[in-house]
Design a protein around this motif. Structure first.
Motif, PDB file in Angstrom:
ATOM      1  N   ALA A  95       1.121  -1.277  -0.109  1.00  0.00           N
ATOM      2  CA  ALA A  95      -0.091  -0.207  -0.088  1.00  0.00           C
ATOM      3  C   ALA A  95       0.577   1.579  -0.292  1.00  0.00           C
ATOM      4  O   ALA A  95       0.133   2.202   0.169  1.00  0.00           O
ATOM      5  CB  ALA A  95      -0.813   0.226   1.367  1.00  0.00           C
ATOM      6  N   ALA A  96       2.241   0.558  -0.148  1.00  0.00           N
ATOM      7  CA  ALA A  96       3.011   2.476  -0.169  1.00  0.00           C
ATOM      8  C   ALA A  96       3.062   3.090  -1.589  1.00  0.00           C
ATOM      9  O   ALA A  96       4.493   2.855  -2.596  1.00  0.00           O
ATOM     10  CB  ALA A  96       4.401   1.680   0.134  1.00  0.00           C
ATOM     11  N   ILE A  97       1.738   3.530  -1.535  1.00  0.00           N
ATOM     12  CA  ILE A  97       1.166   4.600  -3.078  1.00  0.00           C
ATOM     13  C   ILE A  97       1.423   5.731  -2.087  1.00  0.00           C
ATOM     14  O   ILE A  97       0.263   5.426  -1.812  1.00  0.00           O
ATOM     15  CB  ILE A  97       1.000   3.805  -4.117  1.00  0.00           C
ATOM     16  N   TYR A  98       1.602   6.738  -2.310  1.00  0.00           N
ATOM     17  CA  TYR A  98       1.544   8.497  -1.855  1.00  0.00           C
ATOM     18  C   TYR A  98       1.457   9.703  -2.496  1.00  0.00           C
ATOM     19  O   TYR A  98       1.717   9.734  -3.499  1.00  0.00           O
ATOM     20  CB  TYR A  98       2.974   8.711  -0.766  1.00  0.00           C
ATOM     21  N   LEU A 158      10.856  -0.078  -0.338  1.00  0.00           N
ATOM     22  CA  LEU A 158      10.615   0.557  -1.854  1.00  0.00           C
ATOM     23  C   LEU A 158       8.822   1.185  -1.647  1.00  0.00           C
ATOM     24  O   LEU A 158       8.386   0.461  -1.520  1.00  0.00           O
ATOM     25  CB  LEU A 158      10.392  -1.099  -3.051  1.00  0.00           C
ATOM     26  N   TYR A 159       8.148   2.399  -2.488  1.00  0.00           N
ATOM     27  CA  TYR A 159       7.913   3.313  -2.350  1.00  0.00           C
ATOM     28  C   TYR A 159       7.220   3.968  -3.515  1.00  0.00           C
ATOM     29  O   TYR A 159       8.486   4.273  -4.641  1.00  0.00           O
ATOM     30  CB  TYR A 159       6.779   3.683  -1.557  1.00  0.00           C
ATOM     31  N   VAL A 160       5.839   4.551  -4.182  1.00  0.00           N
ATOM     32  CA  VAL A 160       6.020   5.183  -5.476  1.00  0.00           C
ATOM     33  C   VAL A 160       5.028   6.571  -4.278  1.00  0.00           C
ATOM     34  O   VAL A 160       4.148   6.484  -3.459  1.00  0.00           O
ATOM     35  CB  VAL A 160       5.062   4.792  -6.286  1.00  0.00           C
ATOM     36  N   VAL A 161       5.677   7.413  -4.989  1.00  0.00           N
ATOM     37  CA  VAL A 161       4.854   9.288  -4.722  1.00  0.00           C
ATOM     38  C   VAL A 161       4.691   9.475  -6.042  1.00  0.00           C
ATOM     39  O   VAL A 161       5.436   9.810  -7.058  1.00  0.00           O
ATOM     40  CB  VAL A 161       5.952   9.966  -3.356  1.00  0.00           C
ATOM     41  N   ILE A 162       3.259  10.065  -5.790  1.00  0.00           N
ATOM     42  CA  ILE A 162       3.190  11.500  -7.099  1.00  0.00           C
ATOM     43  C   ILE A 162       3.244  12.237  -6.958  1.00  0.00           C
ATOM     44  O   ILE A 162       3.863  12.888  -6.242  1.00  0.00           O
ATOM     45  CB  ILE A 162       1.568  11.199  -7.848  1.00  0.00           C
ATOM     46  N   GLY A 163       4.500  12.649  -8.037  1.00  0.00           N
ATOM     47  CA  GLY A 163       5.499  14.233  -7.864  1.00  0.00           C
ATOM     48  C   GLY A 163       5.262  15.007  -8.410  1.00  0.00           C
ATOM     49  O   GLY A 163       3.614  15.431  -8.620  1.00  0.00           O
ATOM     50  N   VAL A 176       9.621   5.966  -8.048  1.00  0.00           N
ATOM     51  CA  VAL A 176       9.597   5.288  -7.588  1.00  0.00           C
ATOM     52  C   VAL A 176      11.318   4.884  -6.980  1.00  0.00           C
ATOM     53  O   VAL A 176      11.971   5.726  -7.358  1.00  0.00           O
ATOM     54  CB  VAL A 176      10.135   4.434  -8.765  1.00  0.00           C
ATOM     55  N   LEU A 177      11.020   5.087  -5.112  1.00  0.00           N
ATOM     56  CA  LEU A 177      12.088   4.983  -4.482  1.00  0.00           C
ATOM     57  C   LEU A 177      12.304   3.688  -3.333  1.00  0.00           C
ATOM     58  O   LEU A 177      11.477   2.825  -3.196  1.00  0.00           O
ATOM     59  CB  LEU A 177      11.819   6.089  -3.356  1.00  0.00           C
ATOM     60  N   SER A 178      13.584   3.236  -4.016  1.00  0.00           N
ATOM     61  CA  SER A 178      13.772   1.844  -3.335  1.00  0.00           C
ATOM     62  C   SER A 178      15.258   3.137  -2.600  1.00  0.00           C
ATOM     63  O   SER A 178      16.142   3.421  -2.756  1.00  0.00           O
ATOM     64  CB  SER A 178      14.233   1.504  -4.179  1.00  0.00           C
ATOM     65  N   GLU A 179      15.233   1.600  -1.139  1.00  0.00           N
ATOM     66  CA  GLU A 179      16.602   1.922  -0.376  1.00  0.00           C
ATOM     67  C   GLU A 179      17.492   0.368  -0.974  1.00  0.00           C
ATOM     68  O   GLU A 179      18.636   0.378   0.185  1.00  0.00           O
ATOM     69  CB  GLU A 179      16.247   1.750   1.144  1.00  0.00           C
ATOM     70  N   ALA A 180      16.877  -0.297  -2.052  1.00  0.00           N
ATOM     71  CA  ALA A 180      18.115  -1.569  -2.391  1.00  0.00           C
ATOM     72  C   ALA A 180      19.497  -0.916  -2.927  1.00  0.00           C
ATOM     73  O   ALA A 180      19.174  -0.156  -3.306  1.00  0.00           O
ATOM     74  CB  ALA A 180      17.703  -1.839  -3.172  1.00  0.00           C
ATOM     75  N   ALA A 181      20.113  -1.901  -3.085  1.00  0.00           N
ATOM     76  CA  ALA A 181      22.208  -1.289  -3.465  1.00  0.00           C
ATOM     77  C   ALA A 181      21.445  -1.316  -4.908  1.00  0.00           C
ATOM     78  O   ALA A 181      22.241  -0.207  -4.967  1.00  0.00           O
ATOM     79  CB  ALA A 181      23.102  -2.507  -3.232  1.00  0.00           C
TER      80      ALA A 181
END
Length: 137
Positions: free
Chosen positions: A29-32, A43-48, A71-76
């Motif tokens: 549900a990480a869509i903001y 991992l999440y999505v943001v309307i920019g 789309v933002l991710s903290e993965a390597a």
């Protein structure tokens, strides 16, 4: 020109993304439409950002919206972010969307940029879509 359809367009885009099962499988549900305070998921999505230009013609008021979806991710690496970015595209392109005001004439992908953010080790993919809307009022 009209900016009056902007809120309806954002609501329709958010609703479409939030209802997409393939995107939900990747980000839950990480869509903001605004990044919430506190700890964020990996991992999440943001309307920019949005850039709007007049697209009125003899038939009525309208606008072209250049709409960013991040789309933002903290993965390597970028693999997870790219999978989520692909799901965003699949969810939005050729999808029927009803606006509470106005009409979505077209929605097309125009470009993307994948980069490391300047703060921390986050990865960000910014997708730009061009939405043409007509104001029916």
């Amino acid at each position: 020109m009209t900016y009056a359809v902007a809120a309806a367009l954002q609501t329709a885009v958010y609703t479409r993304l939030a209802a997409d099962p393939a995107l939900a499988a990747l980000v839950g549900a990480a869509i903001y439409d605004a990044v919430p305070a506190g700890t964020l998921p990996p991992l999440y999505v943001v309307i920019g950002n949005e850039d709007v230009r007049d697209a009125s013609d003899k038939t009525g008021s309208g606008a072209d919206h250049a709409l960013a979806i991040n789309v933002l991710s903290e993965a390597a690496g970028f693999a997870g972010a790219k999978a989520a970015a692909g799901a965003v595209c699949d969810a939005l392109l050729d999808a029927p969307m009803t606006l509470t005001r106005g009409t979505l004439v077209s929605l097309n992908f125009t470009k993307a940029k994948a980069a490391r953010t300047t703060t921390g080790n986050m990865r960000q993919i910014t997708l730009i879509f061009r939405a043409r809307v007509a104001d029916d009022i």
